[in-house]
Structures are given as C-alpha cells and as structure tokens.
Design a protein around this motif. Structure first.
Motif, short mmCIF file in Angstrom:
data_model
loop_
_atom_site.label_atom_id
_atom_site.label_comp_id
_atom_site.label_asym_id
_atom_site.label_seq_id
_atom_site.Cartn_x
_atom_site.Cartn_y
_atom_site.Cartn_z
N ALA A 29 3.32 -0.19 7.64
CA ALA A 29 4.27 -0.68 6.68
C ALA A 29 4.12 0.07 5.42
N MET A 30 3.54 1.16 5.46
CA MET A 30 3.23 1.87 4.25
C MET A 30 4.41 2.43 3.59
N LEU A 31 5.03 3.24 4.30
CA LEU A 31 5.97 4.07 3.63
C LEU A 31 6.73 3.32 2.66
N LEU A 32 6.69 3.93 1.79
CA LEU A 32 7.75 3.46 1.09
C LEU A 32 7.49 2.02 1.12
N ALA A 33 6.42 1.74 1.37
CA ALA A 33 5.99 0.42 1.45
C ALA A 33 5.74 -0.01 0.08
N ALA A 34 6.49 -0.05 -0.89
CA ALA A 34 5.82 -0.22 -2.08
C ALA A 34 6.47 -0.87 -3.23
N LEU A 35 6.07 -1.96 -3.65
CA LEU A 35 6.52 -2.51 -4.91
C LEU A 35 5.44 -3.45 -5.37
N VAL A 36 5.00 -3.26 -6.56
CA VAL A 36 3.96 -4.13 -6.95
C VAL A 36 4.23 -4.71 -8.30
N VAL A 37 4.86 -5.83 -8.30
CA VAL A 37 5.11 -6.44 -9.57
C VAL A 37 4.50 -7.82 -9.50
N ALA A 510 9.72 13.40 -4.87
CA ALA A 510 9.83 12.83 -6.21
C ALA A 510 9.97 11.31 -6.20
N SER A 511 9.00 10.64 -5.63
CA SER A 511 9.01 9.19 -5.60
C SER A 511 7.58 8.66 -5.66
N ALA A 512 7.43 7.56 -6.38
CA ALA A 512 6.12 6.91 -6.44
C ALA A 512 5.71 6.32 -5.10
N SER A 513 6.65 6.24 -4.14
CA SER A 513 6.29 5.76 -2.80
C SER A 513 5.31 6.68 -2.12
N THR A 514 5.21 7.92 -2.58
CA THR A 514 4.25 8.87 -2.00
C THR A 514 2.95 8.92 -2.81
N ILE A 515 2.81 8.00 -3.76
CA ILE A 515 1.61 7.97 -4.59
C ILE A 515 0.87 6.63 -4.46
N LEU A 516 1.55 5.55 -4.78
CA LEU A 516 0.87 4.26 -4.88
C LEU A 516 0.49 3.64 -3.54
N PRO A 517 1.39 3.55 -2.55
CA PRO A 517 0.94 2.98 -1.26
C PRO A 517 -0.15 3.79 -0.57
N PRO A 518 -0.05 5.14 -0.55
CA PRO A 518 -1.13 5.88 0.12
C PRO A 518 -2.50 5.68 -0.50
N LEU A 519 -2.52 5.28 -1.79
CA LEU A 519 -3.80 5.16 -2.48
C LEU A 519 -4.28 3.73 -2.66
N PHE A 520 -3.34 2.75 -2.69
CA PHE A 520 -3.75 1.40 -3.05
C PHE A 520 -3.23 0.30 -2.13
N PRO A 541 -3.41 -8.60 -1.33
CA PRO A 541 -2.34 -8.85 -0.35
C PRO A 541 -0.98 -9.04 -0.98
N ASP A 542 -0.93 -9.69 -2.14
CA ASP A 542 0.36 -9.88 -2.81
C ASP A 542 0.97 -8.55 -3.22
N ILE A 543 0.13 -7.66 -3.72
CA ILE A 543 0.62 -6.34 -4.10
C ILE A 543 1.09 -5.57 -2.88
N ASN A 544 0.36 -5.68 -1.78
CA ASN A 544 0.80 -5.01 -0.55
C ASN A 544 2.19 -5.47 -0.14
N THR A 545 2.43 -6.77 -0.23
CA THR A 545 3.73 -7.31 0.13
C THR A 545 4.82 -6.78 -0.79
N LEU A 546 4.52 -6.75 -2.07
CA LEU A 546 5.50 -6.26 -3.02
C LEU A 546 5.77 -4.76 -2.84
N MET A 547 4.75 -4.02 -2.42
CA MET A 547 4.96 -2.61 -2.12
C MET A 547 5.97 -2.44 -0.99
N ALA A 548 5.84 -3.26 0.03
CA ALA A 548 6.77 -3.18 1.15
C ALA A 548 8.19 -3.46 0.69
#
Length: 614
Positions: A29-37, A510-520, A541-548
C-alpha cells in the motif's frame, strides 16, 4: 530515486544505491501511499504559526550563458566522469543518465516540461502520448493514446505494443537488473505465494510463461494506439511515474534479451553513431526519422552531442574554463570540485557561464525511536532545535554546495514548504533545545551515538553538528562508517548500538509520494528482517493510513498540498531532521547557449534545448 554522487556529497556507492533505493520491496500500500495529516499526541501545537525561512534564492541563474537562441547546427561536447552503467531504459538507475537519455533518445509517455524557471519545471506534459492520461474514478485504471507520428530511428512507428514490451522487460528480474521496480509494485499482475509476480517477463518459456504473459497483457492492454493500465491500487500520480525511462518503449526485434546488453535504439531526436565505448563515450547524431512536429519537448538544436566520459571533474572544469576550440562548445555534466567552484564564482567571465542548481538530494538525520535517548518526541524535537544546518552547509562547501533545509522535500517538488514546526531556524537554537529537554524531564547531557558515512568532508560536517548539539545539552559520540554504509544501518543489529543515523534521499519523480512513504511508512518498511529504509523505526499506524489516502487523491495540487501537511507532522514528531539540499555547479564554454539545469530531473544540465554558436 537514488541520490547521485555530487562532490563532495557523501552519498552511497552506485551498488549501494541500487541495493537500498531503486529496488524497493513491492509497495503493497505504499505507493503513493501517502498522506499524513495526523494530530500530534505530543507537541501538536508547536508548528502552528512558527514559519521557517522560505527557500533561499538561486545563487546562480537557471539560464546563465548569453541570450537564448534557436540556432541549429554544430556539436556540443558533454564531458563527464561517468561511467554510464547502461543506456538500457529498463536498467538505468542513475538520475543523470535517465535525464540525458530522456532528452536525447529515450522518449516516454509523459515528461516534465523543460523550463528555465525552476518553479515551472515540475509541469507534467505529454510526450509519446497525446495527453497526460485519463484515470478512472478509483485511480486504478489509466488510459493513454499514443501519437501517430512518432518513429524509431529505422523509420518504423513507435507502437502501443512497443511501450508494453518495454515495460514487460522490468518483470524479467533475473535478466533485467538495476532499474526501477515500480511496474512490479503497481501493475495489477497477480503474485505467487512467495510474493513474486506470476509474470516472469518476455524471455520466459513454457506453459507458466504463457499464463504470465496473458496476465501482463491484461494489466497493460493495447487496442490500436490506445494503452490501458490496470493497477493493483489507487495511484494518483501514476502519470508522473511514467516519466521514467523504465516505462518507455523498446522494439522487441532489436532487444538482445537475456544476453544483458542493449544497443541504443532511438525514438528521440538523436541516435548513437556506431557503438558506445565504455570509459570513453560516444557520439549522438540526428535521428533522420525524428520530426519536431511529433515532439513537444525537445528542440534538438545541435547536429551532434559528443558525450565523453572518463574525465575527472577537475579536468573537465579546467578544460572548459580554458575555452579553447573544443572547450568553448563543451559543458560539464559533473559538479566542479569545491576549490574550483570558488574560482569560478570569483571570476565574472566564468560565473556568467556557470550554473548552480539544486539537485533534489537532501541530507537528513533519523533519530532511532527505539533508542532510550530518542524514544521521547520532545527529545527528538530538542535535537532538531539544536541542529545547526548553516554550519553543516559551510562544512560541506558553502552556498555553492548546498542550501540549509528543514525538510526532506526539495524545492522543486510541489509539496515543498518553508515551515519550521520545531521553530529553531537553520542556525539552531540551544536555548530552545534546552527548554524542550527540561520539558521532557530527562537528565542532561543526553548521550547518544550518531552514525554517518565517513569521508573527509563528512567528518567536518558531522563535527560542525556535534559542536551545536553539545551546547544544547547533548553528549554525542560519532560512529564513522566507511564501507557498505546503507547496508550497515539497515541491519536490525544497528538499532541496538546507534541512536541517530545520517542519510540522504532524492525523489524519483516530482512528488512527495516518492519521499515520505518509502522512508516513514512502517507498514512497508519494518519487518522481522529490519527497518527497510525507515532506519529509525518510526511507526505511526494513523500516519500510515493517512499516507494511503494521499496517494488516492485525484487532484495533483490538493495531493501535493496534503503531502506538505504530512511532512509538517513528521517534522513536528521529530521523525527526522532535515539538513541540506545539495547543489551542483556546472560550467560551459562561451559558445554554449540556452544553458539551463532541470531541478526536477536531478539538477542536471538540460539537453532539451541546449545550443551552440558557430
């Protein structure tokens, strides 16, 4: 995307980069798996209203050599240390090699538009396709239509089947090695029980191979010029992923298959004359079957691009600075050494034909959240507050070498922001750090061990950080590692003896989807085998969900805005500490025109519209 070596950047070796960055384990679920608010449990209000410095201005213009021209003809000499490991679209891992190939001979469905304005270099446009793609509402299906006037160097048309065949080569993991594995991660091709794909690539034989090919053909389906991708997950920026040569076409009849060699076969404005000579280079000449009307990206002004590798960066800089017959039409592809940078920037005639772009490579620190020293977010925040990024930049070469950075998001990524959640600025704030340590109730000085990849420049840079940390109530011990750095710090055993890790990273597109999910994103990194690239074992886990959720956002502007919020939350939790975004310094001869660098492609020289004067 792998961080390229920029002298004196202490980046991983080419082999380490491939091992630790280009071949991520499939991203469920990584890709672009990402939103962390996510709302912070500790210190959640720290960042609200603490604005950090905005991105520092360019120290060199993006277009630096004379007025822009549309002069056709002549030969530009591209001088490089090298070596180019391969020009195979599906095997390339180097950002600089991919950028050069993408502008010269290897076209892709979509691309980033060339521009002398860094703020516009992340603009996605069509290339082989007629537009930037049409996604389904659930972002699991993407459809593209190919242009009908694009040809190979032999005059045959570039077809939908050629694009599909090129992508299929990525699945031949035993034969095609070293390049991005994104196709395996996101295409809706079933997997075996062990996680491997049921499709083994176009070279496989037998009944299972036929079934695998059918599965791939369903995921990458051609109907005339219409190409439809079926994905295993919602991918909001899939059309940006396609800017990589790994998703580009290969003509099956010229593929040497399992032999592991590849001769450049061009779909772009230039073709290789003769063969590529490793250690020496080759000459790219006009592709007679390329037409400007079929290509919205590349101007192809020079008649030839003479690529020479095997030259040290010092030799390249000195040759171009001399501005002799060949030097005046030459451009460096590697950053000038620090000592020569000082000379170039001090002499106006040299400074006027130099570029100093950001590269997207960001150095950062990762606190080990399993360590007693940094288990408490307040202590991690204190370390961030005590970190003197300005001193770090000075130690690695000053303003031409890097910009201090509070964030992992480089300036060219749309999600970039200038916020400072901890509120310490780039010089560090010992008083604020001490206050945070007092709030945490810990005994000072706080002892910890920091690991970093050692070389003479890095030794000075870490020493500069240590000085600031000591003033703020920390007692650091350094652990320099010279060999196999990233393999060492990703070993589970490292967490027992290391409290803080140095690392670096660069986006694949040019997207943070290639930075934050691969690292965190702990769901795709942390296993019994180790932390993956989440070296500090950060897990929320909450951040992981928001990343998705972020990866499933349709609107690009809203998606990248959300990524910026994710990054602020990570910074406020002390998940990492940004240090600096690296710069390169290139120089060109006085006869080179339209000289610019593309920060989105890695701060490399832009070959889409470079020209030379007689």
């Amino acid at each position: 995307m792998p961080a390229e070596h920029i002298d004196p950047t202490p980046t991983p070796s080419r082999a380490e980069r491939r091992r630790t960055r280009r071949r991520p384990r499939p991203w469920p679920a990584m890709l672009l798996a990402a939103l962390v608010v996510v709302a912070l449990a500790v210190g959640g209000a720290l960042w609200a209203g603490n604005r950090g410095p905005t991105a520092s201005p360019e120290t060199r213009p993006s277009s630096a050599v004379g007025d822009r021209v549309d002069t056709r003809g002549g030969a530009v000499h591209a001088l490089s240390l090298g070596p180019v490991a391969t020009w195979d679209p599906q095997r390339m891992a180097s950002r600089s090699d991919m950028a050069f190939a993408g502008r010269v001979f290897a076209r892709t469905l979509t691309a980033y538009a060339p521009s002398t304005d860094p703020a516009r270099q992340a603009r996605l446009v069509s290339d082989l396709a007629t537009d930037v793609g049409t996604p389904s509402q659930d972002l699991r299906t993407w459809t593209f239509t190919l242009r009908d006037d694009v040809t190979w160097q032999d005059g045959s048309p570039v077809t939908c089947e050629d694009v599909a065949y090129g992508i299929s080569r990525t699945f031949a993991v035993d034969a095609v090695k070293g390049g991005p594995s994104d196709a395996l991660a996101v295409l809706a091709v079933p997997r075996n029980a062990d996680g491997s794909s049921v499709y083994a690539g176009p070279y496989a034989k037998g009944a299972k191979a036929a079934a695998g090919q059918a599965a791939f053909d369903k995921a990458v389906a051609c109907a005339g010029r219409k190409l439809t991708f079926s994905l295993s997950m919602a991918v909001g920026d899939f059309n940006e992923m396609l800017t990589q040569p790994a998703f580009g076409p290969v003509k099956a009849s010229v593929d040497r298959g399992v032999k592991g060699t590849y001769d450049v076969f061009s779909s772009g404005p230039y073709m290789l004359r003769g063969t590529w000579e490793p250690g020496r280079g080759g000459t790219f000449v006009r592709n007679p079957h390329w037409t400007a009307s079929s290509d919205p990206i590349r101007k192809a002004y020079p008649d030839e691009i003479r690529y020479q590798e095997g030259l040290t960066t010092q030799t390249v800089a000195q040759q171009i600075m001399a501005d002799n017959d060949s030097g005046r039409v030459s451009v460096s592809l590697g950053s000038a050494p620090p000592a020569i940078q000082q000379h170039i920037t001090a002499v106006q005639s040299l400074e006027e034909r130099s570029l100093n772009p950001r590269t997207g490579v960001v150095d950062y620190l990762v606190p080990n959240t399993r360590s007693p020293a940094f288990k408490d977010p307040l202590v991690r925040q204190a370390l961030a507050a005590a970190t003197n990024r300005d001193a770090y930049v000075t130690a690695i070469g000053g303003a031409t070498a890097a910009d201090p950075s509070l964030s992992l998001l480089p300036a060219a990524v749309p999600a970039h922001h200038g916020d400072d959640p901890v509120g310490a600025g780039t010089r560090g704030d010992a008083a604020r750090a001490k206050a945070l340590l007092a709030k945490a109730g810990v005994t000072t000085p706080v002892a910890f061990t920091v690991a970093y990849r050692s070389d003479p420049t890095s030794d000075k840079a870490i020493a500069a950080l240590v000085a600031g940390w000591r003033q703020a109530g920390f007692a650091p011990t350094t652990k320099p590692i010279a060999d196999d750095y990233f393999s060492t710090i990703s070993d589970p055993a490292a967490a027992a003896g290391i409290d803080l890790f140095w690392s670096n990273w660069a986006p694949a597109w040019a997207s943070a989807s290639t930075i934050l999910p691969p690292l965190f994103d702990s769901s795709i990194n942390i296993t019994a085998a180790g932390p993956g690239r989440d070296y500090g074992y950060f897990a929320d886990p909450d951040i992981n969900t928001l990343m998705a959720k972020a990866g499933a956002m349709v609107d690009r502007g809203e998606r990248e805005k959300a990524w910026g919020e994710v990054d602020r939350q990570l910074l406020a939790q002390g998940a990492y500490i940004g240090l600096a975004e690296r710069r390169a310094l290139y120089i060109a001869g006085s006869g080179v025109r339209n000289l610019s660098a593309n920060a989105v492609l890695g701060g490399v020289v832009e070959f889409a519209d470079i020209a030379v004067t007689p």
